[in-house]
Scaffold this motif. Structure first.
Motif, PDB file in Angstrom:
ATOM      1  N   ARG A  81     -27.894 -51.850  -0.272  1.00 27.82           N
ATOM      2  CA  ARG A  81     -27.476 -51.525   1.098  1.00 27.82           C
ATOM      3  C   ARG A  81     -26.096 -52.139   1.297  1.00 27.82           C
ATOM      4  O   ARG A  81     -25.973 -53.352   1.415  1.00 27.82           O
ATOM      5  N   ILE A  88     -23.563 -53.085   3.487  1.00 27.39           N
ATOM      6  CA  ILE A  88     -23.347 -53.273   4.918  1.00 27.39           C
ATOM      7  C   ILE A  88     -21.901 -53.695   5.196  1.00 27.39           C
ATOM      8  O   ILE A  88     -21.202 -54.183   4.304  1.00 27.39           O
ATOM      9  N   HIS A 132     -29.131 -58.404  12.563  1.00 26.20           N
ATOM     10  CA  HIS A 132     -30.027 -57.300  12.201  1.00 26.20           C
ATOM     11  C   HIS A 132     -31.141 -57.124  13.224  1.00 26.20           C
ATOM     12  O   HIS A 132     -31.413 -58.012  14.033  1.00 26.20           O
ATOM     13  N   LEU A 139     -30.878 -57.129   0.599  1.00 30.88           N
ATOM     14  CA  LEU A 139     -29.934 -56.036   0.825  1.00 30.88           C
ATOM     15  C   LEU A 139     -29.334 -55.548  -0.492  1.00 30.88           C
ATOM     16  O   LEU A 139     -29.122 -54.349  -0.686  1.00 30.88           O
ATOM     17  N   GLN A 161     -33.148 -53.206  -0.033  1.00 29.70           N
ATOM     18  CA  GLN A 161     -34.204 -53.487   0.935  1.00 29.70           C
ATOM     19  C   GLN A 161     -33.593 -54.203   2.141  1.00 29.70           C
ATOM     20  O   GLN A 161     -32.426 -54.065   2.406  1.00 29.70           O
ATOM     21  N   ASP A 169     -32.646 -52.813   8.610  1.00 27.61           N
ATOM     22  CA  ASP A 169     -31.730 -51.713   8.873  1.00 27.61           C
ATOM     23  C   ASP A 169     -31.809 -51.388  10.363  1.00 27.61           C
ATOM     24  O   ASP A 169     -32.901 -51.154  10.858  1.00 27.61           O
ATOM     25  N   PRO A 170     -30.694 -51.436  11.087  1.00 25.04           N
ATOM     26  CA  PRO A 170     -29.326 -51.700  10.635  1.00 25.04           C
ATOM     27  C   PRO A 170     -29.051 -53.187  10.498  1.00 25.04           C
ATOM     28  O   PRO A 170     -29.809 -54.019  10.991  1.00 25.04           O
ATOM     29  N   ALA A 171     -27.942 -53.487   9.816  1.00 25.95           N
ATOM     30  CA  ALA A 171     -27.514 -54.872   9.628  1.00 25.95           C
ATOM     31  C   ALA A 171     -26.013 -54.901   9.382  1.00 25.95           C
ATOM     32  O   ALA A 171     -25.449 -53.953   8.839  1.00 25.95           O
ATOM     33  N   PHE A 224     -23.865 -52.719  16.075  1.00 25.61           N
ATOM     34  CA  PHE A 224     -23.890 -52.070  14.765  1.00 25.61           C
ATOM     35  C   PHE A 224     -22.922 -50.902  14.653  1.00 25.61           C
ATOM     36  O   PHE A 224     -22.795 -50.298  13.598  1.00 25.61           O
TER      37      PHE A 224
END
Length: 199
Positions: free
Chosen positions: A77, A79, A96, A127, A131, A134-136, A170
């Motif tokens: 992920r 971010i 998050h 992340l 994993q 979400d969101p973060a 976010f």
């Protein structure tokens, strides 16, 4: 005597945790010019917050993981990385969503019913494996105020407090986030003056 609504200087201070701070045009500190800050913790011992509208495009999430020795999976992920504030710029904070109810593990600070900030390496590892929450978003550094300092800055017309954090945290569109934060409060940014409230 009735406490002042925002500062509470005549009585117990109002807890601003979960609120946003919007820098006024007269903000004395250039590091916070036109910034929108989420207040993550506020008490009579001071306050701590994360800037919401300062991306750090020069630092990618993969690069950050590499610096920490965390291997990223193909489905990691990725971010957004942001400037959270000038204090401890090497320290990371992941903002998050969380379940409204349940236990908060060590290293997680609940900011609202469904929002938290986590400072452990474990969340970065999650992340990196695709994993985690979400969101973060990840913020490097934070904004900090000593006892009464934030209230003093508010009295000096440095900050406006408000609602609407959920619409701003976010969102990766930063160029107009300051203006949008003001409009959420019902304020037209073009009408703001840095001298408002001064005789």
């Amino acid at each position: 005597m009735t406490p002042t609504p925002q500062t509470g200087l005549d009585g117990p201070p109002q807890n601003l945790t979960g609120k946003i701070l919007i820098a006024m045009p007269g903000m004395a500190d250039p590091r916070f010019e036109r910034s929108v800050v989420l207040v993550c913790a506020h008490s009579d011992e001071g306050a701590m917050g994360l800037v919401l509208n300062r991306p750090l495009p020069e630092i990618g999430f993969d690069e950050l993981l590499d610096q920490l020795g965390i291997e990223a999976a193909d489905d990691a992920r990725r971010i957004e990385v942001r400037f959270g504030g000038p204090v401890e710029p090497g320290r990371g904070f992941v903002l998050h969503r969380v379940a409204a109810h349940g236990e908060d593990p060590e290293g997680r600070l609940r900011i609202g019913q469904a929002l938290a900030m986590t400072t452990t390496r474990d969340i970065l590892m999650e992340l990196a494996q695709g994993q985690g929450p979400d969101p973060a978003v990840l913020a490097l550094g934070y904004a900090g105020w000593g006892p009464g300092q934030l209230e003093g800055e508010m009295l000096a017309n440095g900050w406006l407090t408000g609602e609407g954090a959920d619409e701003l945290i976010f969102d990766a569109s930063h160029d107009d986030k300051w203006q949008r934060a003001l409009r959420i409060q019902g304020i037209d940014p073009s009408l703001l003056s840095g001298e408002a409230g001064h005789a």
